[in-house]
Scaffold this motif. Sequence first.
Motif, PDB file in Angstrom:
ATOM      1  N   ALA A  93      20.880 -47.367 -39.377  1.00  0.00           N
ATOM      2  CA  ALA A  93      20.151 -46.891 -38.516  1.00  0.00           C
ATOM      3  C   ALA A  93      18.660 -46.443 -38.745  1.00  0.00           C
ATOM      4  CB  ALA A  93      21.283 -46.712 -37.104  1.00  0.00           C
ATOM      5  N   GLY A  94      17.903 -47.318 -37.537  1.00  0.00           N
ATOM      6  CA  GLY A  94      16.773 -46.576 -38.045  1.00  0.00           C
ATOM      7  C   GLY A  94      16.060 -47.722 -39.337  1.00  0.00           C
ATOM      8  N   GLY A  96      12.476 -39.787 -34.324  1.00  0.00           N
ATOM      9  CA  GLY A  96      13.143 -39.825 -33.308  1.00  0.00           C
ATOM     10  C   GLY A  96      13.894 -41.597 -33.491  1.00  0.00           C
ATOM     11  N   ASP A 105      14.101 -43.061 -36.155  1.00  0.00           N
ATOM     12  CA  ASP A 105      15.487 -42.669 -36.788  1.00  0.00           C
ATOM     13  C   ASP A 105      17.086 -43.804 -35.927  1.00  0.00           C
ATOM     14  OD1 ASP A 105      14.496 -40.568 -38.309  1.00  0.00           O
ATOM     15  OD2 ASP A 105      14.829 -38.818 -36.297  1.00  0.00           O
ATOM     16  N   HIS A 106      16.186 -43.944 -35.457  1.00  0.00           N
ATOM     17  CA  HIS A 106      17.433 -44.850 -34.594  1.00  0.00           C
ATOM     18  C   HIS A 106      17.106 -46.296 -34.443  1.00  0.00           C
ATOM     19  CE1 HIS A 106      19.491 -40.433 -34.390  1.00  0.00           C
ATOM     20  NE2 HIS A 106      17.979 -39.939 -33.835  1.00  0.00           N
ATOM     21  N   GLU A 107      16.089 -46.433 -34.133  1.00  0.00           N
ATOM     22  CA  GLU A 107      15.734 -48.334 -33.989  1.00  0.00           C
ATOM     23  C   GLU A 107      15.395 -48.469 -34.726  1.00  0.00           C
ATOM     24  OE1 GLU A 107      16.497 -49.001 -31.012  1.00  0.00           O
ATOM     25  OE2 GLU A 107      16.598 -47.046 -30.024  1.00  0.00           O
ATOM     26  N   THR A 108      16.033 -49.899 -35.010  1.00  0.00           N
ATOM     27  CA  THR A 108      15.216 -50.901 -36.055  1.00  0.00           C
ATOM     28  C   THR A 108      13.742 -51.666 -35.444  1.00  0.00           C
ATOM     29  OG1 THR A 108      17.690 -51.627 -36.324  1.00  0.00           O
ATOM     30  CG2 THR A 108      15.735 -53.058 -36.901  1.00  0.00           C
TER      31      THR A 108
END
Length: 676
Positions: A630-631, A644, A647-650
Motif C-alpha cells: 500500500a501507499g 503516515g 505509507d498508507h495512501e495511494t
Amino acid sequence: MSAAPELVQSTELVAEISGLSIAYRSGGRDVPVLREVSLSLGAGEALAIVGESGCGKSTLASALVGQLRTGSRVTGGSVRIAGEDVLAGDARTVRTLRRHQIGFVPQNAGHSLTPSMRIGAQVVEVLRATRKMDKSAARAEAVRLLAQVRLPEPGVLVDRYPHQLSGGQQQRVAVALALAGSPRLLVLDEPTTGLDVVTQASVLALFSSLRKELGISLVMVSHDLGAVSAVCERVVIMYAGRVVETGATRAAFRLPAHPYTRGLLSSVARIAAPGLPLGMPGSVADAHASSGCVFAPRCEFAQDSCTEGDAPELAPVESEDAERFSACLRLPEVLAAPAWEAQVRPPRTRERGEPLLQISGLTVDYRRRPDPRTGPTVSDVDLTVHRGEVVALVGESGSGKSTIAWTIAGLRRPTSGEITLDGTADLTRTAARRDPAVRHQVQLVFQNATTSLNPRRTVGDAVLRPLRLRGLRGEEAVVARDRVFEDVGLEPGHAERYPAQLSGGQQQRVGIARALGGGPTLVLADEVVSALDVSIQASVLRLLDDLRDEHQLGYLFISHDLAVVRALADRVVVLYLGRVCEEGPIEQVFAGPNHPYTRLLMDSALATEPGVTEALVGSEDEPESAPPAAGCAFRNRCPQRVEGLCDHETPPWQDLDDGHRIRCHVPVPVEIGART
C-alpha cells in the motif's frame, strides 16, 4: 560523491604499450586489427579507449590482460605491465600478473558469474587462489570487499546466488572479484552497458571513489562518451585499429582535434538537444584504404591529398591543456572550424492517428500466494499508443517495463485489466490463443540482436519465417523479404549471410526487418539501441523514425537512456516498481515540473552527458526487491516523503497541462518545482 576527473600527473608507469600491432588470420591472410598503437598509463590514472565497434578497442583491452582470441597474433610491439611483457612472457608469468597486477571487469557481469555458486563462494575462490587465505579468513575478506564496492548488507549477500541480485549489484560483485587480488590496474570492458541511468551513475561513482581510496589505475573501454567524461581524465580515440586522437578528455570533448572525434560527439543523443542525431556517413567496415587516411571516405574535411601517401602520424596539438595529439593532415582547418554541436534532425510535426493499443487497469502478479507485505509486480497501469506514435516506458531495472511489453506480446498472462488492439482485438490472451492475424500485428524487437538470431541460419531465413507464417510462398516470399531488407537499409545480398558476418548495427536492422516481416501495426522495441555505439545508434533511431512514418506504426519503446527517449518518443511513461508515477508529452515531461523519481532519473542522466564537469553523485539506495502492499512505492527513497500519508495512501493524480500528469501527495508545482 565523485568530483569531475582531474588530470593525474604520475611518473610511475603501471602499463606501457609500444608500437603494438595485432592481426587476425582470415581467408588465408592476416587482417590487421591494431596498427602500431602506443600509449602509457601512470599510477592512479584513468584512461578511456573510445571508438565505434570494429575499431580495435576490445582487442587492445584484451592485450592488456594478455588474453588474445584464437586466430590472432602479435605482428609487432609489446605490452608491459609492471615491467613484464604480458604477450611475450610464459604462462606462469602471465598468470602471476593477472592474479596480482591486473583486475578485469567484463561487459556482462551476469554472464561472468557462475549461476550455481553463491556470491561469497565465488569471491572466496578467487581470494584463496590469489592470496592463499584459509576459508574463514577468505569469507571475512569477501564480506569486506562486498562492503567496499557499496553493496548493501554484504554479510547477507554472500549467501545469495547471482540471479537474486539486480544488474547493478551483479556489476559490483564483478568489481569485487577484480579487486580480490589487490591489482594496480583495473581494466573495464563496457562496464555500464545495459544499466539504467541511476545504477550507471552509482557504478561510475564507485569506480572514481575506488580509484581514490586504493590508488589503482583504470582503463575503461566504452562507447558511452558520457561515462568516459564522468570517470576518465584522459582519452584515446581509435579508428580502424589506429589511434587518431589522444589527450585530456575535457579538451578533446570541448574542442576535438580530429574529424572522427567531432563525428562521434555529434552522434550522441542529448537531453538538451531535442531531435534525432544525424551521426556520420558510412561505417568502420569502409576503412579499407591501402594508403592515406583511413577515415577520409567519411570525413567532412577530406581533400585529395588525404588519400595519398602513408597514413597520418600522431602530431602534437597546440593547446592550453595537457599534451594532446592528433593524426590528421587537416588539423589547422579542424581546429579553426566552428565549435562542434549536436547535429540533429528536428522533431517532425505529426498528426496523431487513431488509438492503436489501449491498456486499462493492467495488473500482473508474480506472487504464488498472497503476501500482506508486498503488492503485485505491475499494478493498475493505464496506457494508450496511437498509430504513428512512439510512447516510451522508462524506469530503473525492475520497474516492470519488460513485464508490460511481454504481457502485450502474449508471453505473460495479466492478472487483471484490459488490453485491446484497434479497439476490438483482445490481447489479454496468450499468444498461442490469439487469432493468427492478431499475432502478426504485434511484433517484438529484442535488445540483443546477436542472441535473438539463430547463428546456424542465414539472416534471410530469419526474415522469411514470419513472411511464410503470413501465407507467402516461393518467389513471392523472396520478393517480400528483399523489400523488407531494403526498408531497413540493407542490401538484398545480406540475406545470404549469417549473423556472425554482420556488424552489430546490421544485426539490429535484421531484427527490425524480422519484426516488419510479420506485418505489424504495433512494435514493441525493448532496449534496441542500448548495446550499440553512438554512430550506429543514431542510424537505427533514424530508421525507426522513418519506418513509423512509412508504415504508420505505433511503438512502445522501452529504454533506460533518457537522451534516446527525448530524441525519438512523442510521449513518455515513467514507471517505478510497476506503478506509473508520471506521464505526458515528451516536451512537457522533460521541461518539468517532475515527480521526485523522474527528477532522480534525469539528474543521473544529465550527470553523465559528455562534457559535464559537475560532481557525479551515485544514489545511495536501490529499488526494493518487491513493491509495497500500500501507499507510494517510491516513499522509501523520496526526499519529500510525508510520514503516515505516503505509507498508507495511494498518491492521487495531479493534472498539469497538455496531458502531463504526476502521481504524488505533494502539491505540484510549488513544492516539486520545475527543472532548470
